[in-house]
Design a protein around this motif. Sequence first.
Motif, PDB file in Angstrom:
ATOM      1  N   ASP A  16      -0.973   8.965   7.498  1.00  0.00           N
ATOM      2  CA  ASP A  16      -1.199   7.639   6.926  1.00  0.00           C
ATOM      3  C   ASP A  16       0.015   7.195   6.115  1.00  0.00           C
ATOM      4  OD1 ASP A  16      -3.626   7.288   8.062  1.00  0.00           O
ATOM      5  OD2 ASP A  16      -4.791   7.922   6.326  1.00  0.00           O
ATOM      6  N   ILE A  17       0.569   8.132   5.387  1.00  0.00           N
ATOM      7  CA  ILE A  17       1.732   7.786   4.558  1.00  0.00           C
ATOM      8  C   ILE A  17       2.894   7.338   5.434  1.00  0.00           C
ATOM      9  CG2 ILE A  17       3.506   8.781   3.065  1.00  0.00           C
ATOM     10  CD1 ILE A  17       1.276  10.489   1.805  1.00  0.00           C
ATOM     11  N   ARG A  18       3.123   8.058   6.505  1.00  0.00           N
ATOM     12  CA  ARG A  18       4.254   7.705   7.373  1.00  0.00           C
ATOM     13  C   ARG A  18       4.034   6.364   8.066  1.00  0.00           C
ATOM     14  NH1 ARG A  18       4.112  13.465   8.598  1.00  0.00           N
ATOM     15  NH2 ARG A  18       5.919  14.467   7.626  1.00  0.00           N
ATOM     16  N   ASN A  19       2.811   5.961   8.165  1.00  0.00           N
ATOM     17  CA  ASN A  19       2.534   4.665   8.796  1.00  0.00           C
ATOM     18  C   ASN A  19       2.663   3.493   7.826  1.00  0.00           C
ATOM     19  OD1 ASN A  19       2.047   5.675  11.360  1.00  0.00           O
ATOM     20  ND2 ASN A  19      -0.110   6.098  10.912  1.00  0.00           N
ATOM     21  N   GLN A  20       2.922   3.798   6.593  1.00  0.00           N
ATOM     22  CA  GLN A  20       3.033   2.728   5.604  1.00  0.00           C
ATOM     23  C   GLN A  20       4.395   2.055   5.690  1.00  0.00           C
ATOM     24  OE1 GLN A  20       0.254   2.030   3.615  1.00  0.00           O
ATOM     25  NE2 GLN A  20      -0.609   3.591   4.983  1.00  0.00           N
ATOM     26  N   THR A  21       4.401   0.826   5.292  1.00  0.00           N
ATOM     27  CA  THR A  21       5.655   0.093   5.118  1.00  0.00           C
ATOM     28  C   THR A  21       5.822  -0.213   3.636  1.00  0.00           C
ATOM     29  OG1 THR A  21       5.571  -0.882   7.310  1.00  0.00           O
ATOM     30  CG2 THR A  21       6.926  -1.996   5.681  1.00  0.00           C
ATOM     31  N   ALA A  22       6.998   0.023   3.154  1.00  0.00           N
ATOM     32  CA  ALA A  22       7.216  -0.159   1.721  1.00  0.00           C
ATOM     33  C   ALA A  22       8.639  -0.631   1.476  1.00  0.00           C
ATOM     34  CB  ALA A  22       6.969   1.156   0.980  1.00  0.00           C
ATOM     35  N   VAL A  23       8.840  -1.141   0.303  1.00  0.00           N
ATOM     36  CA  VAL A  23      10.202  -1.450  -0.130  1.00  0.00           C
ATOM     37  C   VAL A  23      10.797  -0.145  -0.645  1.00  0.00           C
ATOM     38  CG1 VAL A  23      11.645  -2.771  -1.705  1.00  0.00           C
ATOM     39  CG2 VAL A  23       9.596  -3.803  -0.712  1.00  0.00           C
ATOM     40  N   ILE A  24      11.778   0.327   0.049  1.00  0.00           N
ATOM     41  CA  ILE A  24      12.363   1.619  -0.291  1.00  0.00           C
ATOM     42  C   ILE A  24      13.405   1.424  -1.386  1.00  0.00           C
ATOM     43  CG2 ILE A  24      13.471   3.689   0.589  1.00  0.00           C
ATOM     44  CD1 ILE A  24      10.772   3.027   1.854  1.00  0.00           C
ATOM     45  N   VAL A  78       6.141  15.737   2.097  1.00  0.00           N
ATOM     46  CA  VAL A  78       5.033  15.115   2.821  1.00  0.00           C
ATOM     47  C   VAL A  78       4.812  15.898   4.108  1.00  0.00           C
ATOM     48  CG1 VAL A  78       4.221  13.038   3.997  1.00  0.00           C
ATOM     49  CG2 VAL A  78       5.506  12.850   1.863  1.00  0.00           C
ATOM     50  N   TYR A 101      -2.774  13.338   3.838  1.00  0.00           N
ATOM     51  CA  TYR A 101      -2.653  11.980   4.374  1.00  0.00           C
ATOM     52  C   TYR A 101      -1.231  11.700   4.862  1.00  0.00           C
ATOM     53  CZ  TYR A 101      -7.002  11.728   1.815  1.00  0.00           C
ATOM     54  OH  TYR A 101      -8.264  11.985   1.352  1.00  0.00           O
ATOM     55  N   LYS A 114      11.029  -0.872   4.818  1.00  0.00           N
ATOM     56  CA  LYS A 114      11.063  -0.014   5.993  1.00  0.00           C
ATOM     57  C   LYS A 114       9.744   0.727   6.143  1.00  0.00           C
ATOM     58  CE  LYS A 114      14.590   2.385   7.187  1.00  0.00           C
ATOM     59  NZ  LYS A 114      15.684   3.361   7.210  1.00  0.00           N
ATOM     60  N   LEU A 158       7.824   4.042   6.329  1.00  0.00           N
ATOM     61  CA  LEU A 158       8.094   5.363   5.767  1.00  0.00           C
ATOM     62  C   LEU A 158       8.322   6.389   6.867  1.00  0.00           C
ATOM     63  CD1 LEU A 158       5.561   5.509   2.795  1.00  0.00           C
ATOM     64  CD2 LEU A 158       7.995   4.979   2.758  1.00  0.00           C
ATOM     65  N   GLY A 159       7.765   6.111   8.030  1.00  0.00           N
ATOM     66  CA  GLY A 159       7.998   7.021   9.141  1.00  0.00           C
ATOM     67  C   GLY A 159       9.446   7.040   9.582  1.00  0.00           C
ATOM     68  N   LEU A 192      -0.225  14.483  -0.220  1.00  0.00           N
ATOM     69  CA  LEU A 192       0.965  14.236   0.595  1.00  0.00           C
ATOM     70  C   LEU A 192       0.884  14.913   1.951  1.00  0.00           C
ATOM     71  CD1 LEU A 192       3.843  14.489  -2.053  1.00  0.00           C
ATOM     72  CD2 LEU A 192       2.699  12.447  -1.153  1.00  0.00           C
ATOM     73  N   LYS A 196      12.101   7.258  -2.343  1.00  0.00           N
ATOM     74  CA  LYS A 196      11.399   6.697  -3.489  1.00  0.00           C
ATOM     75  C   LYS A 196      11.162   5.228  -3.195  1.00  0.00           C
ATOM     76  CE  LYS A 196      11.891   6.014  -8.478  1.00  0.00           C
ATOM     77  NZ  LYS A 196      12.777   6.213  -9.641  1.00  0.00           N
ATOM     78  N   ASP A 246       9.463  13.728  -0.366  1.00  0.00           N
ATOM     79  CA  ASP A 246      10.359  14.208   0.681  1.00  0.00           C
ATOM     80  C   ASP A 246       9.694  13.977   2.022  1.00  0.00           C
ATOM     81  OD1 ASP A 246      12.164  15.388   2.285  1.00  0.00           O
ATOM     82  OD2 ASP A 246      11.987  17.400   1.436  1.00  0.00           O
ATOM     83  N   ASP A 283       8.027  -0.369  -4.218  1.00  0.00           N
ATOM     84  CA  ASP A 283       6.650  -0.852  -4.259  1.00  0.00           C
ATOM     85  C   ASP A 283       5.998  -0.602  -2.919  1.00  0.00           C
ATOM     86  OD1 ASP A 283       4.388  -1.850  -5.331  1.00  0.00           O
ATOM     87  OD2 ASP A 283       5.184  -3.838  -5.767  1.00  0.00           O
ATOM     88  N   GLU A 306      15.392  -1.615   0.851  1.00  0.00           N
ATOM     89  CA  GLU A 306      15.043  -2.274   2.098  1.00  0.00           C
ATOM     90  C   GLU A 306      13.559  -2.073   2.356  1.00  0.00           C
ATOM     91  OE1 GLU A 306      17.167  -1.027   5.476  1.00  0.00           O
ATOM     92  OE2 GLU A 306      19.136  -1.604   4.707  1.00  0.00           O
TER      93      GLU A 306
END
Lengths: 589, 147
Positions: free
Chosen positions: B93-101, B17, B90, A551, A553-554, B87, A561, A588, A564, A549
């Motif tokens: 910044d990492i937590r503010n990212q949007t990604a395909v999980i 992280v 940043y 989402k 990351l927060g 980790l 994992k 994690d 992309d 999905e």
Amino acid sequence: MLIIATMPNGLKAPVIVDTNLYNEVLNNTGDHMVRTFSSATEARDALAASQYSSIYSIYRYQVPWVVTAKIPHDALTFWLSIFTIGGPSGEITPDVIINDVYCPGTVVDINDYHTTNWANIDTRYWFPFVSTFAESKHAEAGLLVIPDDAYNVREGKFNFPNGIDVSGTYSVFAQINIRVFYSNSTYKWGYGVNFIRHAVPTAYLNSDNINSETTTVAQDPFTPNPIPGAPGGISSSEQGGDGTGGGWGDFDYSSDGPQDKNPPSISTYDAGFCTLYAATQAQIKALADYMWADTGDFLNNWNKLWANPMDAILGISLVPLSGLLTGVSTAVKVGNIATSVYMTKLSSSIVRVDCGSIHITSQSLSHSFMDFPPYNQVQLYLPYIGTVEISATDVVDKYLSVSYLCDCLSGACVAFVMSNGYTIATYSGNIAAAVPVTSGDFANIVFAALDYLKVVGGAAATAGTLAAGAAVPAAGFINAAKGVGSGVDVAKELFSIGHSMLVPQITKGGPAGSTAGYMNHQKPFLVFNAPNVAAPKNMNTYIGYAQYETKSLGACHGFTKVADIHYRGAGTEAERTEIENLLRMGVDL
Amino acid sequence: MSFVVNLGFNGEENIKVGKSFTGALSVTGVLRAGSSVVEPEIEVEGYSSYATFNYAYIPEFGRYYYIVDIREEYTGLVIFKMRCDVLTTYANDIRNQTAVIERNANDFNLFLSDSAIKSYQNAHIFTREFPAGFPDGVFVMAIAGGG
């Protein structure tokens, strides 16, 4: 002041505030809806005098809801909401119990995703409310009522993005309990019940398909609780792709038939050139005795009409349809001769046999993708037809039903295999075990049996045993029955068949029609070859499970994992690259 | 140029992280010539008991570091070889990212095909019988004529 119940997040979900129930609750609660008491004792006494007596009150109501809609994406939702206004935190603790839900489909307790089978008459769903607000509290309990094949319970997602036909009548018996505690010097308190039912709690595509309405209700002194969101709830049915189902089409995967098959209006029997009788063993024996008895009159009359009395009998067969005997018995007429033997004359040659349905839920298996092909392999044994391969997709989380149409005249039968009411496959066979009444009949029967032995011999060869031994007596039958032919040739043929099948092939049944079918199981059954899932303990904390999905990351917790990511943030180029690589390997959060 | 180096101990997994570290000890160090901010070598003088430290934060650089190695250049001068922990540095910044999980420990869909899930070779073989079937047999006789 009027309010219009609406869905949160700007969705167009039609929300129905049940005015009748609402008013009834108001009436029952009477003037106790808003009161200010001078003391705790007065408040307690007033409550005790009301219908909500003591500190534990029960209100019970049945809500019928007729739905004729097809709801995209989601399901029916019944919500109960109790709200309380006034009083310090902890003073009033309402809770809601919904029980006695009668509905088709699976009831999903939103609170913990627990699923049960349908018609959960005694199942209670309890969602105690713990409020952190001092002045306004509410308790909510919700049920989703959904078709069984549509819901991925674990993720609160729906397997069929195109929508679900939820037509039906639903009744919810709601039991609302309110506990009021007096532990504070502030005695102003109130309570109310807001029964809200609405459909489609989350994202859906087209609310116009929903046969419901938005109702406005007069706002009572206590602001009705906003339409509850799903606590811990059903997330959007994002399934990849553009978030609507993994593609860009219309997602119209609905079936429009064929559904159940009725017997044809006309059959070969209706030509009227023959008559069918159903008979018990005693009746058929009585007829034989009557025909071959040395009574003189019968045979004399018979000989006037037929050169061979057996010519009048077109055939006798044994069919597994004892229900045929329920008709009215009449005297059997052979040719133009009425005998003294009574049998049940059939008005139609086609009979329907309903084998019922089976409901195998994914929940009862591994509740994962391994319940489906190619991991889970399913075979279906059909009486008088044999064993066929069917897809687990047609079985798991579906109602799989089998019905037959059988022709008593020819013995032909057709099995209709239906998944959720729609025919997915048909198979034909033969239910009639011919009773030999002439030598020619007997030869045909033996040949039919020999055909069966051929296949059995081939299957036996799989296990390293040829059916050659069976071929010898079979060949003998041929010689005895036909008086011609070569048993050796037949044996060679059987050996050849067996030899060609030495390559291991799992065959769980051969032809099962006629006599062989009569000796076989009379109920269909499924044979599952389901994976024995090996899931290490706490596997999810180490490598997670598939999500796929988009989402933030927060919003992710624990091992994560990414498939992309285009990282936008601080860091040198090397650091940014490292971050992306680490996220792709799993972190994690 | 000298700067403050907060040395400490981190016992969390490397893939965490936003790590935390304990037992922070603030010392003054200098960036060794030729090393980088991402993988610095810090010279610290005047201390001797550094063996328990495995993590550091350098406010001057705004970065958290793994301590990769500690070696004594000579008596009284310790070299900390570090590598930036991106980790934690940043984390926001990492937590503010949007990604395909692709995978997650707590939010997942078991109906997605997952090659990480294995199965034993001894599959479950079981049957389910339909509630009804063909009843007992009865003879059916076909006789020529309309009866």
